[in-house]
Design a protein around this motif. Structure first.
Motif, PDB file in Angstrom:
ATOM      1  N   GLY A 304       0.809  -1.211   0.000  1.00 43.48           N
ATOM      2  CA  GLY A 304       0.000   0.000   0.000  1.00 43.48           C
ATOM      3  C   GLY A 304       0.842   1.260   0.000  1.00 43.48           C
ATOM      4  N   GLN A 305       0.190   2.389   0.242  1.00 41.14           N
ATOM      5  CA  GLN A 305       0.885   3.667   0.214  1.00 41.14           C
ATOM      6  C   GLN A 305       1.610   3.935   1.530  1.00 41.14           C
ATOM      7  OE1 GLN A 305      -2.473   6.225  -1.041  1.00 41.14           O
ATOM      8  NE2 GLN A 305      -1.241   6.684  -2.851  1.00 41.14           N
ATOM      9  N   THR A 306       2.762   4.584   1.434  1.00 42.63           N
ATOM     10  CA  THR A 306       3.574   4.848   2.616  1.00 42.63           C
ATOM     11  C   THR A 306       4.465   6.049   2.363  1.00 42.63           C
ATOM     12  OG1 THR A 306       5.094   3.864   4.230  1.00 42.63           O
ATOM     13  CG2 THR A 306       5.464   3.319   1.912  1.00 42.63           C
ATOM     14  N   TYR A 307       5.185   6.487   3.397  1.00 40.68           N
ATOM     15  CA  TYR A 307       6.233   7.487   3.256  1.00 40.68           C
ATOM     16  C   TYR A 307       7.544   6.770   2.946  1.00 40.68           C
ATOM     17  CZ  TYR A 307       3.541  11.372   5.384  1.00 40.68           C
ATOM     18  OH  TYR A 307       2.628  12.361   5.658  1.00 40.68           O
ATOM     19  N   VAL A 308       8.491   7.512   2.416  1.00 39.80           N
ATOM     20  CA  VAL A 308       9.806   6.959   2.114  1.00 39.80           C
ATOM     21  C   VAL A 308      10.672   6.982   3.372  1.00 39.80           C
ATOM     22  CG1 VAL A 308      11.877   7.189   0.704  1.00 39.80           C
ATOM     23  CG2 VAL A 308       9.646   7.808  -0.252  1.00 39.80           C
ATOM     24  N   LYS A 309      11.122   5.814   3.817  1.00 40.11           N
ATOM     25  CA  LYS A 309      11.993   5.741   4.994  1.00 40.11           C
ATOM     26  C   LYS A 309      13.404   6.152   4.596  1.00 40.11           C
ATOM     27  CE  LYS A 309      12.889   1.721   6.757  1.00 40.11           C
ATOM     28  NZ  LYS A 309      12.657   0.454   7.459  1.00 40.11           N
ATOM     29  N   VAL A 310      13.930   7.157   5.313  1.00 34.82           N
ATOM     30  CA  VAL A 310      15.237   7.725   4.976  1.00 34.82           C
ATOM     31  C   VAL A 310      16.350   7.118   5.809  1.00 34.82           C
ATOM     32  CG1 VAL A 310      16.606   9.849   4.937  1.00 34.82           C
ATOM     33  CG2 VAL A 310      14.196   9.896   4.262  1.00 34.82           C
ATOM     34  N   ALA A 311      16.114   6.931   7.113  1.00 33.77           N
ATOM     35  CA  ALA A 311      17.185   6.460   7.996  1.00 33.77           C
ATOM     36  C   ALA A 311      16.602   5.877   9.272  1.00 33.77           C
ATOM     37  CB  ALA A 311      18.136   7.601   8.340  1.00 33.77           C
ATOM     38  N   ASN A 330      17.881  20.389  11.009  1.00 31.91           N
ATOM     39  CA  ASN A 330      19.200  19.748  10.902  1.00 31.91           C
ATOM     40  C   ASN A 330      19.440  18.712  11.993  1.00 31.91           C
ATOM     41  OD1 ASN A 330      20.020  21.232   8.634  1.00 31.91           O
ATOM     42  ND2 ASN A 330      20.686  22.947   9.916  1.00 31.91           N
ATOM     43  N   PHE A 331      18.693  18.798  13.069  1.00 27.24           N
ATOM     44  CA  PHE A 331      18.938  17.909  14.202  1.00 27.24           C
ATOM     45  C   PHE A 331      17.636  17.329  14.743  1.00 27.24           C
ATOM     46  CE2 PHE A 331      22.278  21.118  14.112  1.00 27.24           C
ATOM     47  CZ  PHE A 331      23.411  20.311  14.066  1.00 27.24           C
ATOM     48  N   ILE A 332      17.773  16.169  15.376  1.00 28.48           N
ATOM     49  CA  ILE A 332      16.677  15.524  16.091  1.00 28.48           C
ATOM     50  C   ILE A 332      17.182  15.199  17.487  1.00 28.48           C
ATOM     51  CG2 ILE A 332      15.282  13.419  16.260  1.00 28.48           C
ATOM     52  CD1 ILE A 332      15.237  13.342  13.216  1.00 28.48           C
ATOM     53  N   VAL A 333      16.337  15.416  18.488  1.00 28.87           N
ATOM     54  CA  VAL A 333      16.669  15.016  19.854  1.00 28.87           C
ATOM     55  C   VAL A 333      15.676  13.947  20.277  1.00 28.87           C
ATOM     56  CG1 VAL A 333      16.777  15.732  22.265  1.00 28.87           C
ATOM     57  CG2 VAL A 333      17.702  17.207  20.500  1.00 28.87           C
ATOM     58  N   SER A 334      16.186  12.875  20.892  1.00 28.09           N
ATOM     59  CA  SER A 334      15.324  11.796  21.381  1.00 28.09           C
ATOM     60  C   SER A 334      15.630  11.497  22.839  1.00 28.09           C
ATOM     61  CB  SER A 334      15.513  10.532  20.539  1.00 28.09           C
ATOM     62  OG  SER A 334      16.865  10.088  20.587  1.00 28.09           O
ATOM     63  N   HIS A 347      20.563  14.577   8.856  1.00 23.13           N
ATOM     64  CA  HIS A 347      20.912  14.343   7.460  1.00 23.13           C
ATOM     65  C   HIS A 347      21.734  13.058   7.269  1.00 23.13           C
ATOM     66  CE1 HIS A 347      19.301  18.260   6.467  1.00 23.13           C
ATOM     67  NE2 HIS A 347      20.075  18.808   7.398  1.00 23.13           N
ATOM     68  N   ASN A 348      22.725  12.861   8.144  1.00 23.19           N
ATOM     69  CA  ASN A 348      23.561  11.668   7.985  1.00 23.19           C
ATOM     70  C   ASN A 348      23.258  10.588   9.028  1.00 23.19           C
ATOM     71  OD1 ASN A 348      24.851  12.471  10.381  1.00 23.19           O
ATOM     72  ND2 ASN A 348      26.566  13.432   9.310  1.00 23.19           N
ATOM     73  N   ALA A 349      22.259  10.843   9.893  1.00 26.63           N
ATOM     74  CA  ALA A 349      21.785   9.863  10.878  1.00 26.63           C
ATOM     75  C   ALA A 349      22.839   9.494  11.919  1.00 26.63           C
ATOM     76  CB  ALA A 349      21.279   8.609  10.187  1.00 26.63           C
ATOM     77  N   LYS A 350      23.826  10.353  12.131  1.00 27.02           N
ATOM     78  CA  LYS A 350      24.868  10.072  13.112  1.00 27.02           C
ATOM     79  C   LYS A 350      24.575  10.777  14.437  1.00 27.02           C
ATOM     80  CE  LYS A 350      28.638   9.222   9.839  1.00 27.02           C
ATOM     81  NZ  LYS A 350      30.005   9.629   9.411  1.00 27.02           N
ATOM     82  N   LYS A 351      24.985  10.130  15.503  1.00 27.24           N
ATOM     83  CA  LYS A 351      24.847  10.709  16.831  1.00 27.24           C
ATOM     84  C   LYS A 351      25.800  11.885  16.975  1.00 27.24           C
ATOM     85  CE  LYS A 351      25.583   9.473  21.701  1.00 27.24           C
ATOM     86  NZ  LYS A 351      25.925   8.384  22.639  1.00 27.24           N
ATOM     87  N   VAL A 352      25.265  13.028  17.367  1.00 25.97           N
ATOM     88  CA  VAL A 352      26.073  14.234  17.543  1.00 25.97           C
ATOM     89  C   VAL A 352      26.593  14.331  18.971  1.00 25.97           C
ATOM     90  CG1 VAL A 352      26.063  16.760  17.462  1.00 25.97           C
ATOM     91  CG2 VAL A 352      24.793  15.448  15.751  1.00 25.97           C
ATOM     92  N   SER A 353      25.697  14.146  19.925  1.00 20.96           N
ATOM     93  CA  SER A 353      26.095  14.267  21.327  1.00 20.96           C
ATOM     94  C   SER A 353      25.033  13.654  22.227  1.00 20.96           C
ATOM     95  CB  SER A 353      26.303  15.737  21.719  1.00 20.96           C
ATOM     96  OG  SER A 353      25.081  16.455  21.594  1.00 20.96           O
ATOM     97  N   GLU A 354      25.432  13.387  23.446  1.00 21.64           N
ATOM     98  CA  GLU A 354      24.499  13.004  24.487  1.00 21.64           C
ATOM     99  C   GLU A 354      24.408  14.196  25.413  1.00 21.64           C
ATOM    100  OE1 GLU A 354      23.933   9.413  27.738  1.00 21.64           O
ATOM    101  OE2 GLU A 354      24.830   8.992  25.799  1.00 21.64           O
ATOM    102  N   LEU A 355      23.278  14.881  25.387  1.00 19.11           N
ATOM    103  CA  LEU A 355      23.181  16.187  26.008  1.00 19.11           C
ATOM    104  C   LEU A 355      23.094  16.127  27.529  1.00 19.11           C
ATOM    105  CD1 LEU A 355      20.688  17.864  23.534  1.00 19.11           C
ATOM    106  CD2 LEU A 355      23.164  17.968  23.519  1.00 19.11           C
ATOM    107  N   VAL A 356      22.238  15.263  28.046  1.00 19.40           N
ATOM    108  CA  VAL A 356      21.986  15.211  29.487  1.00 19.40           C
ATOM    109  C   VAL A 356      21.741  13.769  29.878  1.00 19.40           C
ATOM    110  CG1 VAL A 356      20.473  15.973  31.360  1.00 19.40           C
ATOM    111  CG2 VAL A 356      20.884  17.485  29.435  1.00 19.40           C
ATOM    112  N   LYS A 357      22.125  13.425  31.095  1.00 18.66           N
ATOM    113  CA  LYS A 357      21.701  12.142  31.640  1.00 18.66           C
ATOM    114  C   LYS A 357      20.798  12.421  32.819  1.00 18.66           C
ATOM    115  CE  LYS A 357      22.965   7.495  32.796  1.00 18.66           C
ATOM    116  NZ  LYS A 357      23.941   6.428  32.647  1.00 18.66           N
ATOM    117  N   HIS A 358      19.507  12.206  32.645  1.00 19.18           N
ATOM    118  CA  HIS A 358      18.545  12.432  33.712  1.00 19.18           C
ATOM    119  C   HIS A 358      18.612  11.291  34.730  1.00 19.18           C
ATOM    120  CE1 HIS A 358      16.287  15.944  32.232  1.00 19.18           C
ATOM    121  NE2 HIS A 358      16.589  15.504  31.025  1.00 19.18           N
ATOM    122  N   THR A 359      17.941  11.485  35.828  1.00 19.79           N
ATOM    123  CA  THR A 359      17.926  10.457  36.879  1.00 19.79           C
ATOM    124  C   THR A 359      16.690   9.569  36.781  1.00 19.79           C
ATOM    125  OG1 THR A 359      16.878  12.021  38.399  1.00 19.79           O
ATOM    126  CG2 THR A 359      19.281  11.894  38.433  1.00 19.79           C
TER     127      THR A 359
END
Length: 370
Positions: A304-311, A330-334, A347-359
């Motif tokens: 069926g119809q779908t979006y194009v998976k990039v990364a 340019n960036f995604i945060v998860s 854009h290149n799907a690479k990890k840039v940084s780990e910003l914070v470690k919560h408790t």
């Protein structure tokens, strides 16, 4: 009377178990507050020496604590780089945290009118902060599970475990409408770009569109076979994205209310789905420990119809609960149950940084408009 007896102690109290860094009196001199390296702030009756309350929350020694001009607030600063605001008319909990310094905040003070705060830090900076009154909104009969500001900033919508949604005026918290129709928890809410409508997703497996001004349910969309965990409205107003525990995301036509595409690929519950600010891409986060990026161009596959998976982005070691695109896309945060907040290059799907470690687990994340 001798000078020594005139200067004799009125009372002595064991105040803290570490160094006391500062003592400040309230404007009426009826109370004083002490700040200590034991990470606590104590409020005392100045006439009797009785301890009235102990305020805790700082993660390191407290450098200073002062009363507001009205005497009903206390401002504290700490070696943990954080400033805390305490409302003495309410529970002994921090009502606001001011985060921005990168070194110990040695001192902080209110302006005379209480509208601003000034702070100085070991990071060699002085910051001026604006103090805004907080509005507490109450009205749901169970836990509130989702919340969103309307794009024009005038309204707030909330979804609850009590199966209802409510729309409130953002300026004063006045309830405008209570929306009933879902038969279980409301997990996700999102506004249309024109602030006239909003969409909701529920544990009852449905997606509903509502008129925010009249309280009317315009449409109920069905098709998911498990909880709808999240919803998002595309920036152009044409599409709605729903994310579900059935491992799928549906793309709905906002005008016809028909599902026009399904996103396959996740191996477990999809917890979040978000469009980028231009709507050219979207991202989804799942309990399968991955974030997937999709181009929002619909094409046809055998199924069926779908979006194009990039990364596919992989680094989390526990389920992912939240994600956000930066304004420039340019960036995604998860963020997830592994307590990690990870920034990715979109854009290149690479990890840039780990910003914070919560408790504890990270349940939501968003970028500011700047």
């Amino acid at each position: 009377q001798s000078r020594s007896s005139a200067a004799s102690d009125v009372y002595k109290r064991q105040a803290h178990n570490k160094l006391v860094n500062r003592i400040s009196f309230s404007p009426d001199s009826g109370r004083f507050v002490s700040a200590s390296d034991d990470r606590s702030i104590k409020v005392w009756d100045a006439r009797t020496g009785t301890l009235e309350r102990t305020l805790t929350g700082h993660k390191d020694g407290v450098c200073s604590a002062v009363f507001s001009s009205g005497g009903n607030r206390i401002l504290s600063s700490s070696h943990d780089n954080i400033i805390m605001l305490w409302d003495l008319d309410k529970e002994d909990k921090c009502s606001a945290m001011l985060i921005g310094h990168t070194g110990s905040v040695f001192s902080a003070d209110f302006s005379k009118d209480g509208k601003h705060i000034v702070s100085c830090s070991f990071d060699r900076s002085i910051k001026i902060w604006e103090v805004r009154e907080q509005v507490t909104i109450q009205g749901h009969e169970a836990r509130i599970l989702s919340v969103a500001f309307s794009p024009d900033g005038k309204y707030i919508v909330t979804g609850s475990r009590d199966k209802t949604l409510k729309v409130w005026q953002s300026k004063d918290g006045t309830e405008l409408h209570c929306f009933k129709g879902h038969t279980s928890n409301v997990f996700g809410v999102a506004w249309s770009p024109d602030s006239q409508h909003f969409v909701s997703g529920s544990r009852d497996k449905t997606v509903k569109i509502w008129n925010a001004l009249t309280g009317q349910c315009i449409a109920t969309m069905t098709g998911h076979t498990n909880n709808v965990n999240d919803v998002d409205w595309s920036p152009d107003g044409k599409h709605i994205l729903s994310s579900s525990a059935d491992k799928l995301c549906f793309v709905w036509d906002a005008e016809t209310k028909v599902c026009i595409a399904k996103l396959y690929g996740h191996r477990s519950d999809v917890q979040r789905g978000r469009y980028s600010k231009t709507g050219r891409r979207c991202a989804t986060a799942s309990n399968d420990l991955t974030v997937k990026i999709w181009a929002t161009k619909i094409y046809t596959q055998d199924y069926g119809q779908t979006y194009v998976k990039v990364a596919t982005l992989c680094a989390h070691v526990k389920p992912i609960n939240s994600l956000s695109f930066s304004m420039d896309e340019n960036f995604i945060v998860s963020g997830g149950d592994d307590k990690r907040l990870i920034e990715w290059n979109a854009h290149n799907a690479k990890k840039v940084s780990e910003l914070v470690k919560h408790t504890a687990a990270i349940t939501d994340v968003t970028h500011t408009s700047d």
